[in-house]
Design a protein around this motif. Structure first.
Motif, PDB file in Angstrom:
ATOM      1  N   THR A  44      -4.643  49.716 -37.862  1.00 36.11           N
ATOM      2  CA  THR A  44      -4.452  48.605 -38.810  1.00 36.11           C
ATOM      3  C   THR A  44      -5.739  48.369 -39.563  1.00 36.11           C
ATOM      4  OG1 THR A  44      -5.126  46.898 -37.232  1.00 36.11           O
ATOM      5  CG2 THR A  44      -2.772  47.425 -37.313  1.00 36.11           C
ATOM      6  N   TRP A  45      -5.603  47.774 -40.761  1.00 34.00           N
ATOM      7  CA  TRP A  45      -6.757  47.384 -41.588  1.00 34.00           C
ATOM      8  C   TRP A  45      -6.284  46.193 -42.409  1.00 34.00           C
ATOM      9  CZ3 TRP A  45     -11.791  49.050 -42.008  1.00 34.00           C
ATOM     10  CH2 TRP A  45     -12.510  48.591 -43.115  1.00 34.00           C
ATOM     11  N   GLU A  46      -6.753  45.007 -42.068  1.00 35.27           N
ATOM     12  CA  GLU A  46      -6.299  43.801 -42.741  1.00 35.27           C
ATOM     13  C   GLU A  46      -7.461  42.986 -43.264  1.00 35.27           C
ATOM     14  OE1 GLU A  46      -4.084  41.628 -39.852  1.00 35.27           O
ATOM     15  OE2 GLU A  46      -2.523  43.141 -39.667  1.00 35.27           O
ATOM     16  N   LYS A  47      -7.272  42.461 -44.449  1.00 36.38           N
ATOM     17  CA  LYS A  47      -8.253  41.534 -45.022  1.00 36.38           C
ATOM     18  C   LYS A  47      -7.953  40.156 -44.460  1.00 36.38           C
ATOM     19  CE  LYS A  47      -8.930  39.964 -49.625  1.00 36.38           C
ATOM     20  NZ  LYS A  47      -8.988  40.320 -51.038  1.00 36.38           N
ATOM     21  N   LYS A  48      -8.959  39.495 -43.940  1.00 35.73           N
ATOM     22  CA  LYS A  48      -8.767  38.158 -43.344  1.00 35.73           C
ATOM     23  C   LYS A  48      -9.223  37.079 -44.280  1.00 35.73           C
ATOM     24  CE  LYS A  48      -7.123  39.586 -39.499  1.00 35.73           C
ATOM     25  NZ  LYS A  48      -5.842  39.293 -39.020  1.00 35.73           N
ATOM     26  N   THR A  94     -17.650  43.168 -42.390  1.00 35.61           N
ATOM     27  CA  THR A  94     -17.994  42.128 -43.349  1.00 35.61           C
ATOM     28  C   THR A  94     -18.524  42.800 -44.607  1.00 35.61           C
ATOM     29  OG1 THR A  94     -18.602  40.673 -41.520  1.00 35.61           O
ATOM     30  CG2 THR A  94     -19.352  40.034 -43.715  1.00 35.61           C
ATOM     31  N   THR A 153      -7.864  47.817 -36.182  1.00 35.97           N
ATOM     32  CA  THR A 153      -7.599  48.252 -34.813  1.00 35.97           C
ATOM     33  C   THR A 153      -7.706  49.769 -34.816  1.00 35.97           C
ATOM     34  OG1 THR A 153      -6.084  46.405 -34.475  1.00 35.97           O
ATOM     35  CG2 THR A 153      -5.939  48.239 -32.924  1.00 35.97           C
ATOM     36  N   VAL A 167     -16.258  38.897 -47.437  1.00 36.94           N
ATOM     37  CA  VAL A 167     -14.866  39.131 -47.056  1.00 36.94           C
ATOM     38  C   VAL A 167     -14.873  39.809 -45.693  1.00 36.94           C
ATOM     39  CG1 VAL A 167     -12.740  40.326 -47.673  1.00 36.94           C
ATOM     40  CG2 VAL A 167     -14.201  39.402 -49.468  1.00 36.94           C
ATOM     41  N   THR A 168     -13.966  39.403 -44.817  1.00 40.59           N
ATOM     42  CA  THR A 168     -13.867  40.007 -43.495  1.00 40.59           C
ATOM     43  C   THR A 168     -12.606  40.848 -43.413  1.00 40.59           C
ATOM     44  OG1 THR A 168     -15.024  38.127 -42.506  1.00 40.59           O
ATOM     45  CG2 THR A 168     -13.740  39.510 -41.012  1.00 40.59           C
ATOM     46  N   TYR A 169     -12.774  42.058 -42.902  1.00 41.83           N
ATOM     47  CA  TYR A 169     -11.656  42.963 -42.654  1.00 41.83           C
ATOM     48  C   TYR A 169     -11.570  43.183 -41.158  1.00 41.83           C
ATOM     49  CZ  TYR A 169     -12.084  43.948 -47.625  1.00 41.83           C
ATOM     50  OH  TYR A 169     -12.143  43.826 -48.988  1.00 41.83           O
ATOM     51  N   GLN A 170     -10.353  43.222 -40.631  1.00 38.94           N
ATOM     52  CA  GLN A 170     -10.137  43.437 -39.204  1.00 38.94           C
ATOM     53  C   GLN A 170      -9.337  44.720 -39.031  1.00 38.94           C
ATOM     54  OE1 GLN A 170     -11.343  41.264 -36.705  1.00 38.94           O
ATOM     55  NE2 GLN A 170     -10.837  42.987 -35.399  1.00 38.94           N
ATOM     56  N   THR A 190     -14.532  44.628 -36.757  1.00 37.03           N
ATOM     57  CA  THR A 190     -14.655  43.610 -37.793  1.00 37.03           C
ATOM     58  C   THR A 190     -15.704  44.077 -38.797  1.00 37.03           C
ATOM     59  OG1 THR A 190     -14.108  41.893 -36.184  1.00 37.03           O
ATOM     60  CG2 THR A 190     -15.127  41.173 -38.245  1.00 37.03           C
TER      61      THR A 190
END
Length: 109
Positions: free
Chosen positions: A105-109, A79, A37, A32-35, A77
């Motif tokens: 920000t912290w979002e699951k991609k 992983t 900022t 799973v990738t998290y992005q 990013t």
């Protein structure tokens, strides 16, 4: 109790114990990738601290830090094999220096 009965029962007990003790793999087993900022990263030491901290999160296998799109930001990013990492967990893993950085920000991609 016969010796073979004992061995069979011990093996069954061990198998059940291991089945519940080992972490459960996800069905699709894809990373799973998290992005994120983040602000406040001003040097390579800051990058190292972020990288070392985020690596401690559950299942993390990689942390990449690049210059962000907005001035003063960096894109991070992460992983991981974990499907539910949160912004709060990311902030908590930064420890005492969490106030130095702003996890915008912290979002699951």
């Amino acid at each position: 109790m016969k010796r073979t009965d004992f061995i069979l029962r011990a093996a069954a007990f061990l198998a059940l114990t291991l089945a519940f003790a080992l972490p459960q793999a996800r069905a699709d087993d894809k990373p799973v990738t998290y992005q994120a900022t983040i602000t406040g990263i001003v040097c390579n030491g800051c990058k190292d601290h972020i990288r070392e901290s985020f690596t401690k999160l559950e299942g993390v296998s990689g942390v990449e830090i690049t210059t962000g799109t907005a001035p003063g930001t960096h894109a991070v990013t992460v992983t991981s094999s974990a499907v539910n990492l949160t912004k709060e967990q990311a902030i908590a893993t930064l420890g005492e220096q969490a106030s130095t950085y702003g996890v915008q920000t912290w979002e699951k991609k």
